[in-house]
Design a protein around this motif. Structure first.
Motif, PDB file in Angstrom:
ATOM      1  N   PHE A 135       0.847  -1.184   0.000  1.00 60.51           N
ATOM      2  CA  PHE A 135       0.000   0.000   0.000  1.00 60.51           C
ATOM      3  C   PHE A 135       0.886   1.238   0.000  1.00 60.51           C
ATOM      4  CE2 PHE A 135      -3.883  -2.298   1.009  1.00 60.51           C
ATOM      5  CZ  PHE A 135      -4.815  -1.504   0.368  1.00 60.51           C
ATOM      6  N   THR A 136       0.666   2.091  -1.003  1.00 56.22           N
ATOM      7  CA  THR A 136       1.384   3.345  -1.087  1.00 56.22           C
ATOM      8  C   THR A 136       0.385   4.442  -1.418  1.00 56.22           C
ATOM      9  OG1 THR A 136       3.260   4.454  -2.144  1.00 56.22           O
ATOM     10  CG2 THR A 136       1.969   2.965  -3.514  1.00 56.22           C
ATOM     11  N   ASN A 137       0.841   5.622  -1.796  1.00 57.65           N
ATOM     12  CA  ASN A 137      -0.047   6.770  -2.003  1.00 57.65           C
ATOM     13  C   ASN A 137       0.003   7.271  -3.441  1.00 57.65           C
ATOM     14  OD1 ASN A 137       1.009   7.611   1.178  1.00 57.65           O
ATOM     15  ND2 ASN A 137      -1.170   7.431   0.736  1.00 57.65           N
ATOM     16  N   SER A 138      -1.040   7.972  -3.827  1.00 54.97           N
ATOM     17  CA  SER A 138      -1.088   8.721  -5.079  1.00 54.97           C
ATOM     18  C   SER A 138      -1.911   9.976  -4.842  1.00 54.97           C
ATOM     19  CB  SER A 138      -1.714   7.885  -6.203  1.00 54.97           C
ATOM     20  OG  SER A 138      -1.880   8.671  -7.372  1.00 54.97           O
ATOM     21  N   ASP A 139      -1.563  11.041  -5.566  1.00 59.50           N
ATOM     22  CA  ASP A 139      -2.288  12.311  -5.396  1.00 59.50           C
ATOM     23  C   ASP A 139      -3.020  12.715  -6.683  1.00 59.50           C
ATOM     24  OD1 ASP A 139      -0.214  12.992  -7.050  1.00 59.50           O
ATOM     25  OD2 ASP A 139       0.560  14.626  -5.812  1.00 59.50           O
ATOM     26  N   LYS A 140      -3.250  11.772  -7.587  1.00 55.32           N
ATOM     27  CA  LYS A 140      -3.814  12.133  -8.889  1.00 55.32           C
ATOM     28  C   LYS A 140      -5.338  12.199  -8.910  1.00 55.32           C
ATOM     29  CE  LYS A 140       0.011  10.398 -11.726  1.00 55.32           C
ATOM     30  NZ  LYS A 140       0.392   9.461 -12.817  1.00 55.32           N
ATOM     31  N   GLY A 141      -6.005  11.580  -7.966  1.00 53.83           N
ATOM     32  CA  GLY A 141      -7.455  11.504  -8.006  1.00 53.83           C
ATOM     33  C   GLY A 141      -8.127  12.850  -7.803  1.00 53.83           C
ATOM     34  N   ARG A 142      -9.348  13.004  -8.391  1.00 59.13           N
ATOM     35  CA  ARG A 142     -10.096  14.242  -8.200  1.00 59.13           C
ATOM     36  C   ARG A 142     -11.566  14.010  -8.500  1.00 59.13           C
ATOM     37  NH1 ARG A 142     -12.669  14.380 -12.424  1.00 59.13           N
ATOM     38  NH2 ARG A 142     -11.835  14.576 -14.508  1.00 59.13           N
ATOM     39  N   ILE A 143     -12.422  14.854  -7.935  1.00 59.35           N
ATOM     40  CA  ILE A 143     -13.867  14.722  -8.090  1.00 59.35           C
ATOM     41  C   ILE A 143     -14.480  16.091  -8.343  1.00 59.35           C
ATOM     42  CG2 ILE A 143     -16.042  14.030  -7.007  1.00 59.35           C
ATOM     43  CD1 ILE A 143     -14.412  12.204  -5.174  1.00 59.35           C
ATOM     44  N   TRP A 144     -15.310  16.189  -9.379  1.00 56.09           N
ATOM     45  CA  TRP A 144     -16.191  17.332  -9.599  1.00 56.09           C
ATOM     46  C   TRP A 144     -17.615  16.880  -9.307  1.00 56.09           C
ATOM     47  CZ3 TRP A 144     -15.120  22.297 -10.072  1.00 56.09           C
ATOM     48  CH2 TRP A 144     -13.873  22.708 -10.583  1.00 56.09           C
ATOM     49  N   ASN A 145     -18.338  17.675  -8.540  1.00 58.90           N
ATOM     50  CA  ASN A 145     -19.715  17.338  -8.215  1.00 58.90           C
ATOM     51  C   ASN A 145     -20.558  18.610  -8.234  1.00 58.90           C
ATOM     52  OD1 ASN A 145     -21.637  16.263  -5.399  1.00 58.90           O
ATOM     53  ND2 ASN A 145     -21.805  15.517  -7.475  1.00 58.90           N
ATOM     54  N   ALA A 146     -21.693  18.544  -8.911  1.00 58.52           N
ATOM     55  CA  ALA A 146     -22.601  19.685  -8.973  1.00 58.52           C
ATOM     56  C   ALA A 146     -24.020  19.183  -8.761  1.00 58.52           C
ATOM     57  CB  ALA A 146     -22.488  20.410 -10.313  1.00 58.52           C
ATOM     58  N   SER A 147     -24.826  19.963  -8.027  1.00 61.67           N
ATOM     59  CA  SER A 147     -26.207  19.578  -7.781  1.00 61.67           C
ATOM     60  C   SER A 147     -27.111  20.807  -7.825  1.00 61.67           C
ATOM     61  CB  SER A 147     -26.355  18.871  -6.425  1.00 61.67           C
ATOM     62  OG  SER A 147     -26.009  19.735  -5.363  1.00 61.67           O
ATOM     63  N   PHE A 148     -28.348  20.574  -8.225  1.00 64.78           N
ATOM     64  CA  PHE A 148     -29.343  21.637  -8.337  1.00 64.78           C
ATOM     65  C   PHE A 148     -30.669  21.095  -7.794  1.00 64.78           C
ATOM     66  CE2 PHE A 148     -26.310  21.698 -11.803  1.00 64.78           C
ATOM     67  CZ  PHE A 148     -25.794  22.980 -11.727  1.00 64.78           C
ATOM     68  N   LYS A 149     -31.362  21.926  -7.013  1.00 62.59           N
ATOM     69  CA  LYS A 149     -32.596  21.459  -6.371  1.00 62.59           C
ATOM     70  C   LYS A 149     -33.615  22.586  -6.308  1.00 62.59           C
ATOM     71  CE  LYS A 149     -32.697  20.868  -1.885  1.00 62.59           C
ATOM     72  NZ  LYS A 149     -32.506  20.306  -0.521  1.00 62.59           N
ATOM     73  N   ALA A 150     -34.885  22.235  -6.496  1.00 60.81           N
ATOM     74  CA  ALA A 150     -36.005  23.159  -6.321  1.00 60.81           C
ATOM     75  C   ALA A 150     -37.020  22.489  -5.409  1.00 60.81           C
ATOM     76  CB  ALA A 150     -36.642  23.515  -7.657  1.00 60.81           C
ATOM     77  N   GLN A 151     -37.557  23.236  -4.437  1.00 62.35           N
ATOM     78  CA  GLN A 151     -38.526  22.655  -3.515  1.00 62.35           C
ATOM     79  C   GLN A 151     -39.504  23.730  -3.048  1.00 62.35           C
ATOM     80  OE1 GLN A 151     -36.702  21.224   0.102  1.00 62.35           O
ATOM     81  NE2 GLN A 151     -35.159  22.834   0.086  1.00 62.35           N
ATOM     82  N   LYS A 152     -40.708  23.272  -2.673  1.00 63.58           N
ATOM     83  CA  LYS A 152     -41.714  24.205  -2.184  1.00 63.58           C
ATOM     84  C   LYS A 152     -42.696  23.473  -1.285  1.00 63.58           C
ATOM     85  CE  LYS A 152     -45.279  27.520  -3.534  1.00 63.58           C
ATOM     86  NZ  LYS A 152     -45.974  28.239  -4.646  1.00 63.58           N
ATOM     87  N   THR A 153     -43.094  24.140  -0.205  1.00 67.70           N
ATOM     88  CA  THR A 153     -44.163  23.668   0.659  1.00 67.70           C
ATOM     89  C   THR A 153     -45.383  24.557   0.441  1.00 67.70           C
ATOM     90  OG1 THR A 153     -42.573  22.873   2.313  1.00 67.70           O
ATOM     91  CG2 THR A 153     -44.855  23.205   3.040  1.00 67.70           C
ATOM     92  N   PHE A 154     -46.492  23.964   0.029  1.00 69.44           N
ATOM     93  CA  PHE A 154     -47.702  24.711  -0.282  1.00 69.44           C
ATOM     94  C   PHE A 154     -48.591  24.841   0.950  1.00 69.44           C
ATOM     95  CE2 PHE A 154     -46.108  22.862  -4.140  1.00 69.44           C
ATOM     96  CZ  PHE A 154     -46.323  23.828  -5.120  1.00 69.44           C
ATOM     97  N   ASP A 155     -49.500  25.810   0.918  1.00 70.36           N
ATOM     98  CA  ASP A 155     -50.381  26.063   2.056  1.00 70.36           C
ATOM     99  C   ASP A 155     -51.351  24.916   2.293  1.00 70.36           C
ATOM    100  OD1 ASP A 155     -49.162  28.515   2.393  1.00 70.36           O
ATOM    101  OD2 ASP A 155     -50.645  29.602   1.188  1.00 70.36           O
ATOM    102  N   ASN A 156     -51.644  24.133   1.283  1.00 70.68           N
ATOM    103  CA  ASN A 156     -52.613  23.056   1.441  1.00 70.68           C
ATOM    104  C   ASN A 156     -51.990  21.746   1.913  1.00 70.68           C
ATOM    105  OD1 ASN A 156     -51.169  22.332  -0.800  1.00 70.68           O
ATOM    106  ND2 ASN A 156     -52.933  22.150  -2.199  1.00 70.68           N
ATOM    107  N   GLY A 157     -50.732  21.811   2.382  1.00 71.85           N
ATOM    108  CA  GLY A 157     -50.082  20.617   2.899  1.00 71.85           C
ATOM    109  C   GLY A 157     -49.307  19.823   1.881  1.00 71.85           C
ATOM    110  N   LEU A 158     -49.228  20.334   0.666  1.00 71.56           N
ATOM    111  CA  LEU A 158     -48.461  19.649  -0.380  1.00 71.56           C
ATOM    112  C   LEU A 158     -47.011  20.110  -0.343  1.00 71.56           C
ATOM    113  CD1 LEU A 158     -48.317  17.901  -2.982  1.00 71.56           C
ATOM    114  CD2 LEU A 158     -48.903  19.977  -4.276  1.00 71.56           C
ATOM    115  N   TYR A 159     -46.096  19.141  -0.447  1.00 71.19           N
ATOM    116  CA  TYR A 159     -44.656  19.438  -0.549  1.00 71.19           C
ATOM    117  C   TYR A 159     -44.119  18.760  -1.802  1.00 71.19           C
ATOM    118  CZ  TYR A 159     -39.624  19.041   0.150  1.00 71.19           C
ATOM    119  OH  TYR A 159     -38.258  19.081  -0.028  1.00 71.19           O
TER     120      TYR A 159
END
Length: 319
Positions: A135-159
């Protein structure tokens, strides 16, 4: 193999911010950057202590450093006047000390494969010694992550909520084993098997869409009873896998199917030797198999990438 990890302090400095742009919680910017340090899986330490059999060693590089990444992210939350809240996050993660397994009992490959289009380096008998998985090391790994979300709670109890995430993750060894030797054997390669070649990680979905909706009804005297109906759905694509040969085409110490496939052109297939009893039919079948696969047909004349192929989209809907 008897040297244990030290008790030195591991310091993980981080800096973050949270900014209320308008002063009314309607628009928020947030983010941060810093080091994150994880533990070394102790089963590998057990391998190290017990794996000192004749001709088979499981060791750890004396200079090994515990897993550590540098992660930076920025995000925003914005509440619209109609009550919808929009959220977006982007993060970048860079390996500083990722785990990588090598076989120090191998010398560099001195041979070359002589096949149509495929001239990968191969190991000759003089290139192989006793197996010493380290077991040895490497520094080459990398991650890009992007997320987008929309949400709403309505007056009639709907989410309701709808979200999408994108992941581009690469590493040098997507370790999926408890035994050090298996961690080496299960890593598909072309060329020098000890090189820390950057390629796709087998973990995580490239695309993921999720949605949630729920509605609550209250009834009875003083509305003391309640019933909620909810649903969740997910559509995603990931399930990365590698196209490899059966057997040991490069002649290294691994008997696993970890040699990445060379994807020939139609002309190169005609130069290949198949089982004499079915050569024409097998050549046609192989060519057709490549042609019907989007990944393989797009890489003719090249090697398959480690975990470069993805399973089809999958989905589920719960109620």
């Amino acid at each position: 193999n008897t040297q244990m990890p030290s008790n030195k302090w591991l310091v993980s400095p981080r800096l973050g911010f949270n900014y209320d742009v308008n002063g009314d919680d309607s628009f928020q910017l947030r983010g941060g950057s810093g080091l994150f340090t994880g533990r070394f899986p102790f089963v590998w330490l057990g391998n190290q202590v017990s794996g000192a059999d004749d001709g088979f060693f499981q060791l750890i590089d004396p200079d090994y450093k515990w897993p550590q990444v540098w992660r930076t992210n920025i995000g925003a939350d914005h509440r619209l006047e109609n009550g919808i809240t929009l959220t977006s996050d982007v993060s970048f993660t860079k390996d500083l000390n990722a785990a990588h397994v090598q076989n120090w009992g191998l010398r560099n490959p001195s041979g070359t494969l002589n096949a149509p289009g495929d001239n990968r380096p191969v190991y000759l008998s003089g290139d192989r010694g006793n197996n010493a998985y380290v077991f040895t090391n490497s520094d080459k790994g990398r991650i890009w992550n992007a997320s987008f979300k929309a949400q709403k709670t309505f007056d009639n109890g709907l989410y309701a909520m709808l979200a999408y995430s994108y992941l581009d993750s690469k590493d040098v060894n997507s370790i999926e084993a408890e035994i050090t030797g298996d961690a080496f054997d299960f890593n598909p390669v072309v060329g020098n098997v000890n090189s820390d070649e950057l390629s796709y990680s087998r973990y995580g979905d490239t695309h993921r869409i999720i949605g949630v909706a729920s509605k609550k009804w209250n009834y009875g005297t003083d509305n003391k009873w309640g019933t909620t109906l909810s649903t969740f759905f997910e559509y995603s694509r990931g399930g990365r896998f590698s196209y490899t040969y059966a057997g040991n085409i490069n002649g290294d110490s691994s008997g696993q199917n970890n040699d990445l496939l060379y994807i020939p052109t139609s002309a190169e297939i005609q130069q290949m030797q198949f089982d004499p009893s079915g050569s024409p039919q097998q050549a046609v079948a192989f060519d057709n198999y490549i042609a019907q696969d989007n990944y393989l047909s797009g890489r003719r004349g090249q090697y398959a990438e480690r975990y470069g192929a993805q399973a089809p989209w999958r989905g589920r809907w719960d109620l």
